[in-house]
Motif scaffolding. Structure first.
Motif, PDB file in Angstrom:
ATOM      1  N   GLY A 135     123.523 -26.331  99.272  1.00 51.60           N
ATOM      2  CA  GLY A 135     122.125 -26.705  99.428  1.00 51.60           C
ATOM      3  C   GLY A 135     121.612 -27.646  98.353  1.00 51.60           C
ATOM      4  N   GLY A 136     120.267 -27.805  98.337  1.00 51.33           N
ATOM      5  CA  GLY A 136     119.597 -28.725  97.433  1.00 51.33           C
ATOM      6  C   GLY A 136     119.311 -28.125  96.071  1.00 51.33           C
ATOM      7  N   THR A 137     118.423 -28.799  95.308  1.00 54.42           N
ATOM      8  CA  THR A 137     118.192 -28.416  93.911  1.00 54.42           C
ATOM      9  C   THR A 137     116.695 -28.255  93.655  1.00 54.42           C
ATOM     10  OG1 THR A 137     120.096 -29.798  93.348  1.00 54.42           O
ATOM     11  CG2 THR A 137     118.785 -28.960  91.520  1.00 54.42           C
ATOM     12  N   CYS A 138     116.155 -27.079  93.953  1.00 48.73           N
ATOM     13  CA  CYS A 138     114.727 -26.795  93.765  1.00 48.73           C
ATOM     14  C   CYS A 138     114.524 -26.152  92.395  1.00 48.73           C
ATOM     15  CB  CYS A 138     114.207 -25.902  94.874  1.00 48.73           C
ATOM     16  SG  CYS A 138     114.344 -26.654  96.522  1.00 48.73           S
ATOM     17  N   ILE A 139     114.581 -26.973  91.345  1.00 49.48           N
ATOM     18  CA  ILE A 139     114.543 -26.471  89.980  1.00 49.48           C
ATOM     19  C   ILE A 139     113.231 -25.762  89.660  1.00 49.48           C
ATOM     20  CG2 ILE A 139     114.591 -27.140  87.543  1.00 49.48           C
ATOM     21  CD1 ILE A 139     116.495 -29.406  88.353  1.00 49.48           C
ATOM     22  N   ASP A 140     112.115 -26.345  90.073  1.00 49.25           N
ATOM     23  CA  ASP A 140     110.824 -25.732  89.743  1.00 49.25           C
ATOM     24  C   ASP A 140     110.636 -24.400  90.454  1.00 49.25           C
ATOM     25  OD1 ASP A 140     110.599 -26.946  92.236  1.00 49.25           O
ATOM     26  OD2 ASP A 140     108.603 -27.780  91.858  1.00 49.25           O
ATOM     27  N   ILE A 141     111.040 -24.321  91.711  1.00 48.03           N
ATOM     28  CA  ILE A 141     110.883 -23.068  92.456  1.00 48.03           C
ATOM     29  C   ILE A 141     111.733 -21.969  91.829  1.00 48.03           C
ATOM     30  CG2 ILE A 141     111.296 -21.942  94.677  1.00 48.03           C
ATOM     31  CD1 ILE A 141     110.536 -24.561  96.030  1.00 48.03           C
ATOM     32  N   GLY A 142     112.971 -22.295  91.442  1.00 53.48           N
ATOM     33  CA  GLY A 142     113.839 -21.306  90.807  1.00 53.48           C
ATOM     34  C   GLY A 142     113.305 -20.842  89.470  1.00 53.48           C
ATOM     35  N   THR A 143     112.827 -21.782  88.661  1.00 53.85           N
ATOM     36  CA  THR A 143     112.317 -21.442  87.328  1.00 53.85           C
ATOM     37  C   THR A 143     111.032 -20.619  87.428  1.00 53.85           C
ATOM     38  OG1 THR A 143     113.273 -23.479  86.448  1.00 53.85           O
ATOM     39  CG2 THR A 143     111.604 -22.383  85.106  1.00 53.85           C
ATOM     40  N   ILE A 144     110.145 -20.996  88.317  1.00 51.25           N
ATOM     41  CA  ILE A 144     108.890 -20.251  88.479  1.00 51.25           C
ATOM     42  C   ILE A 144     109.155 -18.837  88.989  1.00 51.25           C
ATOM     43  CG2 ILE A 144     106.751 -20.157  89.837  1.00 51.25           C
ATOM     44  CD1 ILE A 144     106.749 -23.264  89.678  1.00 51.25           C
ATOM     45  N   HIS A 145     110.124 -18.707  89.895  1.00 49.73           N
ATOM     46  CA  HIS A 145     110.478 -17.358  90.376  1.00 49.73           C
ATOM     47  C   HIS A 145     111.046 -16.523  89.237  1.00 49.73           C
ATOM     48  CE1 HIS A 145     111.191 -14.365  93.378  1.00 49.73           C
ATOM     49  NE2 HIS A 145     112.501 -14.367  93.198  1.00 49.73           N
ATOM     50  N   GLY A 146     111.839 -17.153  88.370  1.00 48.23           N
ATOM     51  CA  GLY A 146     112.359 -16.443  87.204  1.00 48.23           C
ATOM     52  C   GLY A 146     111.251 -15.991  86.277  1.00 48.23           C
ATOM     53  N   LEU A 147     110.249 -16.841  86.060  1.00 52.34           N
ATOM     54  CA  LEU A 147     109.102 -16.466  85.224  1.00 52.34           C
ATOM     55  C   LEU A 147     108.321 -15.308  85.840  1.00 52.34           C
ATOM     56  CD1 LEU A 147     107.801 -20.018  84.233  1.00 52.34           C
ATOM     57  CD2 LEU A 147     108.771 -18.317  82.677  1.00 52.34           C
ATOM     58  N   GLU A 181     108.633 -35.304  87.646  1.00 46.56           N
ATOM     59  CA  GLU A 181     107.353 -35.104  86.975  1.00 46.56           C
ATOM     60  C   GLU A 181     106.562 -33.960  87.605  1.00 46.56           C
ATOM     61  OE1 GLU A 181     105.531 -38.904  87.184  1.00 46.56           O
ATOM     62  OE2 GLU A 181     106.844 -39.812  85.658  1.00 46.56           O
ATOM     63  N   GLU A 182     106.602 -33.885  88.915  1.00 45.25           N
ATOM     64  CA  GLU A 182     105.899 -32.789  89.592  1.00 45.25           C
ATOM     65  C   GLU A 182     106.550 -31.449  89.279  1.00 45.25           C
ATOM     66  OE1 GLU A 182     105.014 -31.254  94.125  1.00 45.25           O
ATOM     67  OE2 GLU A 182     104.998 -33.416  93.727  1.00 45.25           O
ATOM     68  N   ALA A 183     107.885 -31.407  89.236  1.00 45.24           N
ATOM     69  CA  ALA A 183     108.597 -30.164  88.912  1.00 45.24           C
ATOM     70  C   ALA A 183     108.230 -29.697  87.513  1.00 45.24           C
ATOM     71  CB  ALA A 183     110.101 -30.372  89.032  1.00 45.24           C
ATOM     72  N   LEU A 184     108.200 -30.634  86.559  1.00 48.41           N
ATOM     73  CA  LEU A 184     107.842 -30.283  85.187  1.00 48.41           C
ATOM     74  C   LEU A 184     106.419 -29.743  85.120  1.00 48.41           C
ATOM     75  CD1 LEU A 184     108.376 -30.246  82.135  1.00 48.41           C
ATOM     76  CD2 LEU A 184     107.656 -32.658  82.072  1.00 48.41           C
ATOM     77  N   ASN A 215     112.806 -32.293  78.936  1.00 46.48           N
ATOM     78  CA  ASN A 215     111.364 -32.089  78.869  1.00 46.48           C
ATOM     79  C   ASN A 215     110.946 -30.659  79.181  1.00 46.48           C
ATOM     80  OD1 ASN A 215     109.491 -34.628  78.397  1.00 46.48           O
ATOM     81  ND2 ASN A 215     111.360 -35.352  79.410  1.00 46.48           N
ATOM     82  N   ILE A 216     111.677 -29.985  80.055  1.00 47.93           N
ATOM     83  CA  ILE A 216     111.371 -28.569  80.298  1.00 47.93           C
ATOM     84  C   ILE A 216     111.521 -27.788  78.997  1.00 47.93           C
ATOM     85  CG2 ILE A 216     112.148 -26.455  81.436  1.00 47.93           C
ATOM     86  CD1 ILE A 216     112.883 -28.169  83.874  1.00 47.93           C
TER      87      ILE A 216
END
Length: 228
Positions: A135-147, A181-184, A215-216
């Motif tokens: 699959g793809g790379t949803c970095i922000d969704i994964g990180t926010i779910h972890g938080l 930029e939006e993910a960050l 930047n993260i």
């Protein structure tokens, strides 16, 4: 008989008085209020784990792992599984841990942070070793779910740590600088408790991806590292 008893009692009292005069005077020990001597507060030291050769301190660790299709190349996912398994097993029973795997979808070991008991660690390792790259790379969704999961911990935010491992830029529906930029921005908005976020980039570096991982970490009091 009574007279004998009175004489005996008088003699005992005189002997006690003489003995008391011979003994050196004694003072109570110089103790603080409460009768306890000075005590040093027991210092609490955070856990220290090793992950891809780096050391990380904390008492609650959230691991957010990229399982997008590109992680299948060059044994990157296998390396992540091995390193994560070793890090989990090194935790003491007082620590907490959580694991989130992200691609186009989300997958988590548990919806809450778990104590690092031996059964939980063994279960965590078994779960990690079932992960498949796709699959793809949803970095922000994964990180926010972890938080979000990390927030279930009763450990203070300053002793919590999120460790993000991935091999690419944001690729969740659209790509490029604007997507990064939006993910960050999404991650910064979600991290209102200001938990430290460390980032590790695995594989061949490329500028767009490195910008996001650097930047993260920089905006969340974390450390950026490149690993193989």
């Amino acid at each position: 008989m009574l007279r004998v008893f009175v004489l005996l009692l008088g003699s005992l009292m005189m002997m006690a008085a003489e003995l008391s005069a011979e003994l050196p005077s004694r003072r109570p020990l110089d103790l603080p209020s409460g009768g306890k001597g000075p005590q040093e507060d027991a210092e609490e030291y955070p856990e220290t784990i090793e992950f891809f050769g780096g050391e990380y301190e904390g008492d609650a660790f959230m691991f957010v792992i990229d399982t997008s299709g590109s992680m299948a190349a060059e044994g990157k996912l296998e390396s992540a599984q091995e390193e994560l398994s070793q890090a989990l097993m090194s935790l003491s029973g007082q620590a907490e841990f959580g694991i989130v795997a992200f691609s186009s979808n989300l997958n988590q070991f548990s919806i809450v942070m778990e104590k690092a008991t031996v059964p939980n660690k063994v279960a965590g390792v078994a779960w990690v070793n079932t992960l498949v790259a796709n699959g793809g790379t949803c970095i922000d969704i994964g990180t926010i779910h972890g938080l979000d999961i990390l927030r279930t911990s009763l450990i203070l935010p300053e002793s919590r740590r999120l460790i993000l491992l991935g091999d690419g830029a944001q690729g969740c529906g659209f790509f490029g600088e604007e997507a990064n930029e939006e993910a960050l921005a999404n991650i910064l908005l979600a991290n209102w408790e200001e938990v430290s976020i460390d980032t590790l980039f695995i594989g061949e570096p490329w500028e767009t991806a490195l910008w996001l991982f650097e930047n993260i970490a920089a905006h969340n009091s974390g450390e950026f590292r490149m690993v193989q």
